[in-house]
Scaffold this motif. Structure first.
Motif, PDB file in Angstrom:
ATOM      1  N   LEU A 235      85.776  42.987 -76.139  1.00  0.00           N
ATOM      2  CA  LEU A 235      85.631  41.627 -76.649  1.00  0.00           C
ATOM      3  C   LEU A 235      84.826  40.771 -75.690  1.00  0.00           C
ATOM      4  O   LEU A 235      83.994  39.959 -76.098  1.00  0.00           O
ATOM      5  N   GLN A 236      85.054  40.965 -74.377  1.00  0.00           N
ATOM      6  CA  GLN A 236      84.306  40.200 -73.392  1.00  0.00           C
ATOM      7  C   GLN A 236      82.820  40.552 -73.436  1.00  0.00           C
ATOM      8  O   GLN A 236      81.959  39.678 -73.320  1.00  0.00           O
ATOM      9  N   ALA A 237      82.531  41.850 -73.604  1.00  0.00           N
ATOM     10  CA  ALA A 237      81.127  42.251 -73.673  1.00  0.00           C
ATOM     11  C   ALA A 237      80.447  41.666 -74.902  1.00  0.00           C
ATOM     12  O   ALA A 237      79.303  41.203 -74.837  1.00  0.00           O
ATOM     13  N   GLN A 238      81.155  41.670 -76.047  1.00  0.00           N
ATOM     14  CA  GLN A 238      80.569  41.108 -77.256  1.00  0.00           C
ATOM     15  C   GLN A 238      80.371  39.608 -77.123  1.00  0.00           C
ATOM     16  O   GLN A 238      79.347  39.053 -77.579  1.00  0.00           O
ATOM     17  N   THR A 239      81.352  38.934 -76.487  1.00  0.00           N
ATOM     18  CA  THR A 239      81.212  37.479 -76.320  1.00  0.00           C
ATOM     19  C   THR A 239      80.037  37.153 -75.418  1.00  0.00           C
ATOM     20  O   THR A 239      79.258  36.226 -75.689  1.00  0.00           O
ATOM     21  N   GLU A 240      79.876  37.911 -74.343  1.00  0.00           N
ATOM     22  CA  GLU A 240      78.747  37.670 -73.451  1.00  0.00           C
ATOM     23  C   GLU A 240      77.425  37.977 -74.131  1.00  0.00           C
ATOM     24  O   GLU A 240      76.416  37.291 -73.889  1.00  0.00           O
ATOM     25  N   ALA A 241      77.464  38.995 -74.995  1.00  0.00           N
ATOM     26  CA  ALA A 241      76.208  39.303 -75.703  1.00  0.00           C
ATOM     27  C   ALA A 241      75.843  38.193 -76.661  1.00  0.00           C
ATOM     28  O   ALA A 241      74.663  37.869 -76.837  1.00  0.00           O
ATOM     29  N   ILE A 242      76.861  37.572 -77.299  1.00  0.00           N
ATOM     30  CA  ILE A 242      76.565  36.480 -78.237  1.00  0.00           C
ATOM     31  C   ILE A 242      76.099  35.249 -77.487  1.00  0.00           C
ATOM     32  O   ILE A 242      75.152  34.564 -77.886  1.00  0.00           O
ATOM     33  N   GLN A 243      76.764  34.954 -76.377  1.00  0.00           N
ATOM     34  CA  GLN A 243      76.412  33.748 -75.627  1.00  0.00           C
ATOM     35  C   GLN A 243      75.145  33.927 -74.798  1.00  0.00           C
ATOM     36  O   GLN A 243      74.570  32.960 -74.340  1.00  0.00           O
ATOM     37  N   GLY A 244      74.710  35.158 -74.577  1.00  0.00           N
ATOM     38  CA  GLY A 244      73.481  35.387 -73.840  1.00  0.00           C
ATOM     39  C   GLY A 244      73.652  35.376 -72.343  1.00  0.00           C
ATOM     40  O   GLY A 244      72.677  35.094 -71.638  1.00  0.00           O
ATOM     41  N   TYR A 245      74.878  35.652 -71.879  1.00  0.00           N
ATOM     42  CA  TYR A 245      75.099  35.692 -70.448  1.00  0.00           C
ATOM     43  C   TYR A 245      75.619  37.075 -70.069  1.00  0.00           C
ATOM     44  O   TYR A 245      76.810  37.273 -69.870  1.00  0.00           O
ATOM     45  N   PRO A 246      74.740  38.021 -69.976  1.00  0.00           N
ATOM     46  CA  PRO A 246      75.195  39.345 -69.556  1.00  0.00           C
ATOM     47  C   PRO A 246      75.594  39.339 -68.089  1.00  0.00           C
ATOM     48  O   PRO A 246      75.114  38.544 -67.301  1.00  0.00           O
ATOM     49  N   GLU A 247      76.562  40.230 -67.820  1.00  0.00           N
ATOM     50  CA  GLU A 247      77.011  40.314 -66.432  1.00  0.00           C
ATOM     51  C   GLU A 247      75.916  40.905 -65.560  1.00  0.00           C
ATOM     52  O   GLU A 247      75.265  41.889 -65.912  1.00  0.00           O
ATOM     53  N   ALA A 248      75.641  40.284 -64.458  1.00  0.00           N
ATOM     54  CA  ALA A 248      74.630  40.759 -63.518  1.00  0.00           C
ATOM     55  C   ALA A 248      75.286  41.706 -62.537  1.00  0.00           C
ATOM     56  O   ALA A 248      76.422  41.501 -62.115  1.00  0.00           O
ATOM     57  N   ALA A 249      74.558  42.694 -62.225  1.00  0.00           N
ATOM     58  CA  ALA A 249      75.089  43.671 -61.270  1.00  0.00           C
ATOM     59  C   ALA A 249      75.129  43.054 -59.888  1.00  0.00           C
ATOM     60  O   ALA A 249      74.187  42.389 -59.463  1.00  0.00           O
ATOM     61  N   ALA A 250      76.230  43.263 -59.203  1.00  0.00           N
ATOM     62  CA  ALA A 250      76.386  42.682 -57.868  1.00  0.00           C
ATOM     63  C   ALA A 250      75.525  43.438 -56.885  1.00  0.00           C
ATOM     64  O   ALA A 250      75.415  44.664 -56.945  1.00  0.00           O
TER      65      ALA A 250
END
Length: 295
Positions: A235-250
């Motif tokens: 769900l978090q991945a889908q929400t980030e994909a919709i909002q356009g804020y993908p997690e950046a690799a550290a």
């Protein structure tokens, strides 16, 4: 059992004969338990059997005694009398008392006498005592002890002394103790051992079943935790994909100083990006909306 060696009738019901039988049997059981407990501690369990038979006297006796003791002197009288007479003569019935007769060398003398009479009066006292013997007096105790012949080095005299101390043996009362050694029937004890082993086995199986149930519940809880965690991640991945804020690799900890720094791309138009994402991935957007509506 009272301190005077008699047995009371408290706690027993029924007729007089029934109460007497109950009292006698209770007294016998008490002595048997004493002897059995002592033999078990000395010889081990199931090594000896004791049986006690008691003869009790339930007749009630009352004895009255009267004792007279000397008291103080209250009066005293003493009379003393003495005297003499002038009569003389010879021996009565002799010829010397006849007229004209005399005994040579004997002259007439005097007879004297003394008399005393002493009387003392005391005020004597009387003491009356009453002794009531309660019913239940122990008349005789007979004890029989049988020891398993499997006991090695058995000293019957020593066992007899131990039993004598346990029951309060009284030789003047006519008590008897018999100690014998003979083989015991072990069938009932073997059956008891089998029953105990079966009970232990059942208890062990119960513990195993309880442990298996607890392990199953723990495994089920772990599965539910992993599933829910996976759902949250999805769900978090889908929400980030919709909002356009993908997690950046550290960036790694040991990044060299000469490596270029990561640049964050400029933000885009959110509405346009959502619209493009809905056109490209309609199924994912619908799933995310269903989750939001469910919450």
């Amino acid at each position: 059992m009272k301190e005077d060696g008699n047995l009371g009738a408290g706690g027993f019901s029924g007729s007089a004969v029934e109460r007497q039988l109950q009292i006698r049997r209770a007294f016998e059981r008490e002595l048997e338990n004493r002897v059995q407990a002592m033999l078990t501690r000395v010889l081990g369990p199931n090594k000896a059997v004791a049986m006690v038979t008691a003869e009790l006297d339930f007749s009630q006796q009352q004895t009255n005694t009267t004792e007279v003791t000397a008291g103080p002197l209250v009066s005293e009288r003493s009379i003393k009398e003495s005297g003499s007479d002038g009569s003389g003569g010879g021996i009565a019935g002799s010829t010397a008392q006849m007229p004209g007769q005399s005994i040579p060398g004997q002259v007439a003398g005097e007879n004297s006498y003394q008399k005393s009479d002493d009387t003392r009066n005391y005020q004597n006292s009387t003491r009356v005592g009453t002794v009531v013997q309660a019913p239940g007096r122990v008349v005789r105790i007979s004890t029989s002890v049988v020891v398993d012949d499997a006991v090695k080095g058995l000293d019957e005299n020593q066992v007899q002394r131990i039993v004598s101390a346990a029951i309060g043996f009284d030789q003047q009362r006519g008590d008897q103790i018999t100690v014998a050694s003979m083989p015991f029937d072990r069938g009932q004890y073997d059956l008891g051992d089998q029953t105990t082993a079966q009970a232990q086995q059942d208890k062990k199986q119960l513990y195993l079943m309880a442990a298996a149930a607890a392990g199953g519940l723990l495994l089920l809880g772990l599965i539910i935790f992993l599933v829910r965690r996976r759902r949250r991640q999805k769900l978090q991945a889908q929400t980030e994909a919709i909002q356009g804020y993908p997690e950046a690799a550290a960036p790694p900890q040991d990044t060299a100083a000469d490596e270029p720094a990561w640049e964050i791309p400029p933000p885009k138009d959110k509405q346009k990006q959502l619209k493009d994402l809905a056109e490209e991935r309609p199924d994912d957007v619908a799933s995310v909306l269903k989750v939001w509506l469910r919450e």
